[in-house]
Design a protein around this motif. Structure first.
Motif, mmCIF file in Angstrom:
data_model
loop_
_atom_site.group_PDB
_atom_site.id
_atom_site.type_symbol
_atom_site.label_atom_id
_atom_site.label_comp_id
_atom_site.label_asym_id
_atom_site.label_seq_id
_atom_site.Cartn_x
_atom_site.Cartn_y
_atom_site.Cartn_z
ATOM 1 N N LYS A 24 0.995 -1.382 -0.019
ATOM 2 C CA LYS A 24 0.354 -0.495 -0.023
ATOM 3 C C LYS A 24 0.856 1.294 0.553
ATOM 4 C CE LYS A 24 -3.689 -2.526 2.619
ATOM 5 N NZ LYS A 24 -4.320 -2.847 3.605
ATOM 6 N N THR A 25 1.901 1.457 -0.774
ATOM 7 C CA THR A 25 2.631 2.225 -1.091
ATOM 8 C C THR A 25 2.194 3.805 -1.695
ATOM 9 O OG1 THR A 25 2.973 1.479 -3.180
ATOM 10 C CG2 THR A 25 4.870 1.092 -1.009
ATOM 11 N N GLY A 26 0.895 3.492 -1.831
ATOM 12 C CA GLY A 26 -0.172 4.934 -2.557
ATOM 13 C C GLY A 26 0.209 6.140 -1.659
ATOM 14 N N VAL A 27 0.324 5.877 -0.641
ATOM 15 C CA VAL A 27 0.450 6.691 0.795
ATOM 16 C C VAL A 27 1.225 7.379 1.128
ATOM 17 C CG1 VAL A 27 0.383 7.204 3.440
ATOM 18 C CG2 VAL A 27 -1.284 5.705 2.648
ATOM 19 N N ALA A 28 2.300 6.473 0.766
ATOM 20 C CA ALA A 28 3.535 7.410 0.294
ATOM 21 C C ALA A 28 4.209 8.301 -0.804
ATOM 22 C CB ALA A 28 4.934 6.043 0.541
ATOM 23 N N ASP A 51 1.936 9.610 -2.611
ATOM 24 C CA ASP A 51 1.317 10.768 -2.043
ATOM 25 C C ASP A 51 2.147 11.616 -1.365
ATOM 26 O OD1 ASP A 51 -1.116 9.941 -4.210
ATOM 27 O OD2 ASP A 51 -2.528 9.677 -2.126
ATOM 28 N N ARG A 52 2.791 11.295 -0.461
ATOM 29 C CA ARG A 52 3.616 12.867 0.305
ATOM 30 C C ARG A 52 4.442 12.796 -0.481
ATOM 31 N NH1 ARG A 52 3.529 8.750 6.006
ATOM 32 N NH2 ARG A 52 2.157 8.989 5.905
ATOM 33 N N ALA A 53 5.220 12.071 -0.952
ATOM 34 C CA ALA A 53 6.361 12.154 -1.835
ATOM 35 C C ALA A 53 6.429 12.850 -3.062
ATOM 36 C CB ALA A 53 7.327 11.289 -2.454
ATOM 37 N N ALA A 54 5.071 13.328 -3.718
ATOM 38 C CA ALA A 54 4.436 13.527 -4.640
ATOM 39 C C ALA A 54 4.355 15.904 -4.603
ATOM 40 C CB ALA A 54 3.274 13.472 -5.795
ATOM 41 N N VAL A 55 4.072 15.264 -3.126
ATOM 42 C CA VAL A 55 3.011 16.624 -2.393
ATOM 43 C C VAL A 55 4.675 17.569 -2.744
ATOM 44 C CG1 VAL A 55 2.607 18.313 -1.162
ATOM 45 C CG2 VAL A 55 1.467 16.448 -1.402
ATOM 46 N N ASP A 59 3.048 3.366 -7.059
ATOM 47 C CA ASP A 59 4.513 3.012 -7.535
ATOM 48 C C ASP A 59 5.220 4.135 -8.464
ATOM 49 O OD1 ASP A 59 3.338 2.399 -9.971
ATOM 50 O OD2 ASP A 59 4.433 1.102 -10.853
ATOM 51 N N PHE A 60 4.306 4.987 -8.046
ATOM 52 C CA PHE A 60 5.308 6.269 -8.676
ATOM 53 C C PHE A 60 4.831 7.915 -7.925
ATOM 54 C CE2 PHE A 60 1.505 5.807 -10.972
ATOM 55 C CZ PHE A 60 1.148 7.840 -10.965
#
Length: 145
Positions: free
Chosen positions: A28-32, A34-38, A96-97
């Motif tokens: 469930k890396t989507g949370v991380a 999302d944070r990385a994109a911000v 994954d991105f």
């Protein structure tokens, strides 16, 4: 009479539990992401504020551009005449991105430069941002933060 040999590893259960938890978070890396994109967005916006690329300050505006902006009511900051390019930078993420980008048609002219337009890279990540993102993803995977 029973003869047996036992072997136990201290902390093995805890290590396995931690590994299971890490596997669950990795699914469930989507949370991380999302944070990385911000975080990436914030870094790119700082480049507009600092008016600098990875190799230093952007080339100054030409006298013709400065005059045209004064007459037309535009801004004095480089790449921020009306703020369209800066305000068009958007984050996106998936499992994954993580990415930031723009769909403004003239963005590549500034990012890469042309014969008439000097290169003014705005879409890049600083070493500080890379380190913060790497640390955040590591903490997410290992500790769930």
């Amino acid at each position: 009479m029973t003869l047996s040999l036992n072997l136990s590893i201290k902390g093995a259960k805890e290590a396995l539990d931690m590994q299971r938890a890490m596997r669950k978070r990795l699914s469930k890396t989507g949370v991380a992401m999302d944070r990385a994109a911000v975080m990436m967005l914030k870094d790119v916006l700082e480049h507009f504020r600092d008016q600098a690329g990875p190799s230093g300050a952007w080339k100054p505006l030409s006298p013709i551009t400065i005059k045209r902006r004064r007459e037309g009511g535009g801004g004095a900051k480089i790449l921020m005449d009306k703020g369209l390019l800066r305000n068009s930078i958007q984050p996106s993420a998936g499992e994954d991105f993580a990415r930031v980008g723009t769909n403004v048609f003239y963005a590549p002219q500034h990012q890469f430069g042309t014969g008439r337009v000097p290169q003014r890279e705005f879409l890049w990540l600083s070493d500080v941002a890379k380190d913060k993102i790497t640390r955040m993803i590591g903490e997410f995977v290992v500790e769930g933060k």
